[in-house]
Motif scaffolding. Structure first.
Motif, PDB file in Angstrom:
ATOM      1  N   ASP A  11       0.729  -1.193  -0.096  1.00 52.47           N
ATOM      2  CA  ASP A  11      -0.108   0.018  -0.074  1.00 52.47           C
ATOM      3  C   ASP A  11       0.838   1.386  -0.076  1.00 52.47           C
ATOM      4  O   ASP A  11       0.287   2.428   0.090  1.00 52.47           O
ATOM      5  N   SER A  12       2.184   1.087   0.025  1.00 55.22           N
ATOM      6  CA  SER A  12       3.056   2.391   0.111  1.00 55.22           C
ATOM      7  C   SER A  12       3.425   2.895  -1.284  1.00 55.22           C
ATOM      8  O   SER A  12       2.908   2.186  -2.474  1.00 55.22           O
ATOM      9  N   TRP A  13       4.066   3.910  -1.495  1.00 54.02           N
ATOM     10  CA  TRP A  13       4.563   4.517  -2.738  1.00 54.02           C
ATOM     11  C   TRP A  13       5.523   5.389  -2.529  1.00 54.02           C
ATOM     12  O   TRP A  13       5.762   5.992  -1.400  1.00 54.02           O
ATOM     13  N   GLY A  14       6.395   5.646  -3.406  1.00 56.08           N
ATOM     14  CA  GLY A  14       7.476   6.489  -3.480  1.00 56.08           C
ATOM     15  C   GLY A  14       7.140   8.013  -3.807  1.00 56.08           C
ATOM     16  O   GLY A  14       6.712   8.050  -5.198  1.00 56.08           O
ATOM     17  N   ASN A  24       3.968  18.032   4.418  1.00 57.55           N
ATOM     18  CA  ASN A  24       3.064  16.889   4.945  1.00 57.55           C
ATOM     19  C   ASN A  24       1.648  16.624   4.339  1.00 57.55           C
ATOM     20  O   ASN A  24       1.023  16.527   5.125  1.00 57.55           O
ATOM     21  N   GLN A  25       1.641  16.790   2.895  1.00 62.93           N
ATOM     22  CA  GLN A  25       0.523  16.662   2.397  1.00 62.93           C
ATOM     23  C   GLN A  25       0.661  15.632   1.159  1.00 62.93           C
ATOM     24  O   GLN A  25       0.332  15.793  -0.013  1.00 62.93           O
ATOM     25  N   SER A  26       1.554  14.838   1.396  1.00 62.40           N
ATOM     26  CA  SER A  26       1.777  13.709   0.302  1.00 62.40           C
ATOM     27  C   SER A  26       0.404  13.209   0.050  1.00 62.40           C
ATOM     28  O   SER A  26      -0.475  12.717   0.619  1.00 62.40           O
ATOM     29  N   LYS A  27       0.224  12.712  -1.515  1.00 67.10           N
ATOM     30  CA  LYS A  27      -0.797  11.638  -1.911  1.00 67.10           C
ATOM     31  C   LYS A  27      -0.193  10.924  -3.027  1.00 67.10           C
ATOM     32  O   LYS A  27       0.462  11.217  -3.664  1.00 67.10           O
ATOM     33  N   LEU A  28      -0.846   9.814  -3.289  1.00 67.27           N
ATOM     34  CA  LEU A  28      -0.442   9.016  -4.649  1.00 67.27           C
ATOM     35  C   LEU A  28      -1.038   9.411  -5.874  1.00 67.27           C
ATOM     36  O   LEU A  28      -2.103   9.875  -5.827  1.00 67.27           O
ATOM     37  N   ASP A  29      -0.207   9.674  -6.587  1.00 67.46           N
ATOM     38  CA  ASP A  29      -0.504   9.985  -8.115  1.00 67.46           C
ATOM     39  C   ASP A  29       0.039   9.311  -9.277  1.00 67.46           C
ATOM     40  O   ASP A  29       0.818   8.452  -8.830  1.00 67.46           O
ATOM     41  N   LYS A  34       4.836   2.996  -7.290  1.00 73.04           N
ATOM     42  CA  LYS A  34       3.945   2.166  -6.196  1.00 73.04           C
ATOM     43  C   LYS A  34       4.505   1.297  -5.726  1.00 73.04           C
ATOM     44  O   LYS A  34       5.538   0.706  -6.128  1.00 73.04           O
ATOM     45  N   GLY A  35       4.220   0.948  -4.308  1.00 66.94           N
ATOM     46  CA  GLY A  35       5.094  -0.262  -3.574  1.00 66.94           C
ATOM     47  C   GLY A  35       4.477  -1.605  -3.984  1.00 66.94           C
ATOM     48  O   GLY A  35       3.779  -1.778  -4.854  1.00 66.94           O
ATOM     49  N   PRO A  36       5.163  -2.611  -3.577  1.00 67.62           N
ATOM     50  CA  PRO A  36       6.051  -2.462  -2.342  1.00 67.62           C
ATOM     51  C   PRO A  36       7.557  -1.991  -2.976  1.00 67.62           C
ATOM     52  O   PRO A  36       8.027  -2.043  -4.098  1.00 67.62           O
ATOM     53  N   LEU A  37       8.264  -1.229  -2.199  1.00 61.27           N
ATOM     54  CA  LEU A  37       9.504  -0.786  -2.582  1.00 61.27           C
ATOM     55  C   LEU A  37      10.752  -1.280  -1.682  1.00 61.27           C
ATOM     56  O   LEU A  37      10.517  -1.463  -0.506  1.00 61.27           O
ATOM     57  N   SER A  38      11.764  -1.345  -2.216  1.00 64.74           N
ATOM     58  CA  SER A  38      12.925  -1.858  -1.554  1.00 64.74           C
ATOM     59  C   SER A  38      13.516  -0.867  -0.463  1.00 64.74           C
ATOM     60  O   SER A  38      14.035   0.506  -1.155  1.00 64.74           O
ATOM     61  N   ILE A  39      13.728  -0.915   0.770  1.00 61.34           N
ATOM     62  CA  ILE A  39      14.391   0.194   1.386  1.00 61.34           C
ATOM     63  C   ILE A  39      15.666  -0.125   2.101  1.00 61.34           C
ATOM     64  O   ILE A  39      16.438   0.548   2.557  1.00 61.34           O
ATOM     65  N   GLY A  40      16.175  -1.573   1.912  1.00 59.14           N
ATOM     66  CA  GLY A  40      17.304  -2.126   2.149  1.00 59.14           C
ATOM     67  C   GLY A  40      17.718  -3.244   1.313  1.00 59.14           C
ATOM     68  O   GLY A  40      16.925  -4.180   0.644  1.00 59.14           O
TER      69      GLY A  40
END
Length: 151
Positions: A11-14, A24-29, A34-40
């Protein structure tokens, strides 16, 4: 060889719009990833200059672990969601101490129950007023019923 080590949820996004992030107003566009995104990620690179027969140990390799940032091991976050285990296991893997890699059992600490004012009043009302009142009414009903039967 590079492999993902830690990922975000589906459900996350970059976010690509830094101005929205600052507000602090981020929104998916449609521009966002789109996630899942690798963070490590981890990488093991075998050494090509390992022709010396003096060292009879296994081939030397370069090991690298990369995370998006180091906030997960900062003082405020090290005790959250196994961050300390992750950091220690990464260091043990880099030091080639695989036998020390483990997930430690959770501590059985007390977890405080945090209530807001309304919840506290409801529990007080239910336990101090309603429950004893119910017992008194039920007891009175039983006493009255027994007296009626015995008469």
């Amino acid at each position: 060889m590079v492999e993902g080590l830690a990922f975000t949820s589906p459900d996350s996004w970059g976010e690509t719009d830094r101005e929205l992030l600052k507000k602090n107003q981020s929104k998916l566009d449609e521009k966002d990833t789109k996630g899942p995104l690798s963070i490590g990620a981890v990488s093991t690179i075998p050494s090509k200059n390992n022709e010396s027969k003096k060292d009879e140990k296994k081939d030397k390799t370069a090991q690298v672990v990369v995370f998006g940032n180091s906030n997960f091991i900062s003082n405020g976050n090290i005790g959250i969601s196994g961050n300390m285990d992750l950091a220690l296991n990464i260091l043990n893997w880099l030091a080639e101490e695989e036998d020390l890699i483990a997930i430690k059992p959770k501590d059985k600490k007390s977890a405080p129950l945090i209530l807001d004012q309304l919840q506290g009043k409801l529990i007080l009302f239910a336990c101090v007023i309603c429950l004893p009142l119910f017992v008194i009414i039920l007891g009175s009903f039983v006493i009255i019923r027994r007296r009626i039967k015995s008469a």
